[in-house]
Design a protein around this motif. Sequence first.
Motif, PDB file in Angstrom:
ATOM      1  N   HIS A  60       3.612  -0.948 -13.744  1.00 16.12           N
ATOM      2  CA  HIS A  60       2.945  -2.239 -13.953  1.00 16.12           C
ATOM      3  C   HIS A  60       3.373  -3.295 -12.929  1.00 16.12           C
ATOM      4  O   HIS A  60       2.706  -4.306 -12.772  1.00 16.12           O
ATOM      5  N   GLN A  61       4.474  -3.057 -12.227  1.00 23.91           N
ATOM      6  CA  GLN A  61       4.964  -4.011 -11.232  1.00 23.91           C
ATOM      7  C   GLN A  61       4.381  -3.776  -9.839  1.00 23.91           C
ATOM      8  O   GLN A  61       4.589  -4.591  -8.943  1.00 23.91           O
ATOM      9  N   LEU A  62       3.660  -2.668  -9.661  1.00 25.06           N
ATOM     10  CA  LEU A  62       3.069  -2.361  -8.361  1.00 25.06           C
ATOM     11  C   LEU A  62       1.984  -3.386  -8.050  1.00 25.06           C
ATOM     12  O   LEU A  62       1.001  -3.502  -8.773  1.00 25.06           O
ATOM     13  N   LYS A  63       2.170  -4.132  -6.981  1.00 26.36           N
ATOM     14  CA  LYS A  63       1.259  -5.227  -6.640  1.00 26.36           C
ATOM     15  C   LYS A  63       0.041  -4.765  -5.834  1.00 26.36           C
ATOM     16  O   LYS A  63      -1.031  -5.303  -5.971  1.00 26.36           O
ATOM     17  N   LYS A  64       0.231  -3.780  -4.965  1.00 26.05           N
ATOM     18  CA  LYS A  64      -0.851  -3.320  -4.098  1.00 26.05           C
ATOM     19  C   LYS A  64      -1.145  -1.847  -4.391  1.00 26.05           C
ATOM     20  O   LYS A  64      -0.412  -0.965  -3.946  1.00 26.05           O
ATOM     21  N   PRO A  65      -2.219  -1.577  -5.129  1.00 28.63           N
ATOM     22  CA  PRO A  65      -2.544  -0.193  -5.507  1.00 28.63           C
ATOM     23  C   PRO A  65      -2.685   0.759  -4.319  1.00 28.63           C
ATOM     24  O   PRO A  65      -2.385   1.944  -4.439  1.00 28.63           O
ATOM     25  N   GLU A  66      -3.103   0.256  -3.171  1.00 27.01           N
ATOM     26  CA  GLU A  66      -3.285   1.126  -2.006  1.00 27.01           C
ATOM     27  C   GLU A  66      -1.963   1.700  -1.486  1.00 27.01           C
ATOM     28  O   GLU A  66      -1.945   2.651  -0.702  1.00 27.01           O
ATOM     29  N   TYR A  67      -0.831   1.131  -1.931  1.00 30.55           N
ATOM     30  CA  TYR A  67       0.484   1.610  -1.498  1.00 30.55           C
ATOM     31  C   TYR A  67       1.184   2.441  -2.571  1.00 30.55           C
ATOM     32  O   TYR A  67       2.399   2.621  -2.534  1.00 30.55           O
ATOM     33  N   PHE A  68       0.434   2.977  -3.520  1.00 29.09           N
ATOM     34  CA  PHE A  68       1.037   3.759  -4.599  1.00 29.09           C
ATOM     35  C   PHE A  68       1.907   4.891  -4.052  1.00 29.09           C
ATOM     36  O   PHE A  68       3.056   5.051  -4.443  1.00 29.09           O
ATOM     37  N   SER A  69       1.354   5.687  -3.138  1.00 27.88           N
ATOM     38  CA  SER A  69       2.081   6.842  -2.607  1.00 27.88           C
ATOM     39  C   SER A  69       3.346   6.409  -1.858  1.00 27.88           C
ATOM     40  O   SER A  69       4.402   7.032  -2.011  1.00 27.88           O
ATOM     41  N   THR A  70       3.246   5.354  -1.086  1.00 28.69           N
ATOM     42  CA  THR A  70       4.418   4.853  -0.343  1.00 28.69           C
ATOM     43  C   THR A  70       5.475   4.333  -1.305  1.00 28.69           C
ATOM     44  O   THR A  70       6.667   4.575  -1.107  1.00 28.69           O
ATOM     45  N   TRP A  71       5.034   3.615  -2.324  1.00 26.86           N
ATOM     46  CA  TRP A  71       5.930   3.068  -3.342  1.00 26.86           C
ATOM     47  C   TRP A  71       6.660   4.197  -4.059  1.00 26.86           C
ATOM     48  O   TRP A  71       7.877   4.151  -4.234  1.00 26.86           O
ATOM     49  N   LEU A  72       5.940   5.239  -4.428  1.00 29.78           N
ATOM     50  CA  LEU A  72       6.524   6.374  -5.125  1.00 29.78           C
ATOM     51  C   LEU A  72       7.509   7.129  -4.221  1.00 29.78           C
ATOM     52  O   LEU A  72       8.583   7.531  -4.662  1.00 29.78           O
ATOM     53  N   THR A  73       7.166   7.293  -2.953  1.00 30.84           N
ATOM     54  CA  THR A  73       8.060   7.952  -1.999  1.00 30.84           C
ATOM     55  C   THR A  73       9.354   7.162  -1.845  1.00 30.84           C
ATOM     56  O   THR A  73      10.442   7.735  -1.781  1.00 30.84           O
ATOM     57  N   ARG A  74       9.238   5.843  -1.824  1.00 30.33           N
ATOM     58  CA  ARG A  74      10.430   4.997  -1.701  1.00 30.33           C
ATOM     59  C   ARG A  74      11.345   5.168  -2.910  1.00 30.33           C
ATOM     60  O   ARG A  74      12.565   5.224  -2.776  1.00 30.33           O
ATOM     61  N   ILE A  75      10.765   5.258  -4.098  1.00 27.43           N
ATOM     62  CA  ILE A  75      11.569   5.492  -5.302  1.00 27.43           C
ATOM     63  C   ILE A  75      12.321   6.814  -5.171  1.00 27.43           C
ATOM     64  O   ILE A  75      13.522   6.896  -5.457  1.00 27.43           O
ATOM     65  N   CYS A  76      11.641   7.849  -4.695  1.00 31.47           N
ATOM     66  CA  CYS A  76      12.260   9.160  -4.522  1.00 31.47           C
ATOM     67  C   CYS A  76      13.400   9.103  -3.506  1.00 31.47           C
ATOM     68  O   CYS A  76      14.470   9.680  -3.732  1.00 31.47           O
ATOM     69  N   ILE A  77      13.185   8.408  -2.412  1.00 35.19           N
ATOM     70  CA  ILE A  77      14.248   8.267  -1.404  1.00 35.19           C
ATOM     71  C   ILE A  77      15.443   7.542  -2.001  1.00 35.19           C
ATOM     72  O   ILE A  77      16.593   7.960  -1.826  1.00 35.19           O
ATOM     73  N   ASN A  78      15.195   6.458  -2.709  1.00 33.80           N
ATOM     74  CA  ASN A  78      16.293   5.708  -3.326  1.00 33.80           C
ATOM     75  C   ASN A  78      17.064   6.567  -4.319  1.00 33.80           C
ATOM     76  O   ASN A  78      18.299   6.510  -4.376  1.00 33.80           O
ATOM     77  N   GLU A  79      16.349   7.354  -5.109  1.00 37.73           N
ATOM     78  CA  GLU A  79      17.020   8.249  -6.060  1.00 37.73           C
ATOM     79  C   GLU A  79      17.851   9.295  -5.316  1.00 37.73           C
ATOM     80  O   GLU A  79      18.966   9.602  -5.721  1.00 37.73           O
ATOM     81  N   SER A  80      17.313   9.830  -4.244  1.00 36.57           N
ATOM     82  CA  SER A  80      18.039  10.829  -3.454  1.00 36.57           C
ATOM     83  C   SER A  80      19.313  10.234  -2.851  1.00 36.57           C
ATOM     84  O   SER A  80      20.375  10.854  -2.892  1.00 36.57           O
ATOM     85  N   LEU A  81      19.196   9.038  -2.301  1.00 34.34           N
ATOM     86  CA  LEU A  81      20.376   8.383  -1.730  1.00 34.34           C
ATOM     87  C   LEU A  81      21.381   8.008  -2.806  1.00 34.34           C
ATOM     88  O   LEU A  81      22.596   8.024  -2.574  1.00 34.34           O
TER      89      LEU A  81
END
Length: 182
Positions: A60-81
């Motif tokens: 619900h905090q995602l502001k720009k729907p067109e960046y969904f995939s990038t946003w999700l990838t960033r979450i994965c990177i942060n979790e990995s780190l």
Amino acid sequence: MEHDLDRVKRAIGGDRYALQELLHAEKSKLYRMAFAYVRNEDEAVEIFQQTVLKCIESIHQLKKPEYFSTWLTRICINESLSVKRKGKRLNLMIELLKQPGHQDFSGTLAHGMDVKGALEALPDKYKTALMLRFYQDLSIQDIANVLDCPIGTVKTNIHRGLSSLKSKLKGVYEDESGKRFN
């Protein structure tokens, strides 16, 4: 990966079925990303699960729907780190694709040193940039979006990462003509 913007907007609005479809489309990419960081199946699954959980909690905090995939990838990177910071073993596996102006490191081992070992010695910012560029095949602009940094920083991190790899592997790999690269 481009997603149906309407589906992303529905997911942001609370449609769990739409979110499930979006996550299903991204699951293999996210798993591969996590696995590339930890090289452990159980840890990669855990990172994937945490990524999905955080996505569900904060879509619900995602502001720009067109960046969904990038946003999700960033979450994965942060979790990995995060797993790395907690003292987990980081073991990247990346295949450098042939790119004009850069050495192809797919040659034979000469002295027992390998690309994986050289990658492990790189700082996280270089590893992440190289992984997104060559493993995920993202554009420079997409990497900048994922990492939330300027394009120039991404280019610098990729260039420095490749230069560092080249110097670490100098004399170990030979180019196609049999010459060692300098």
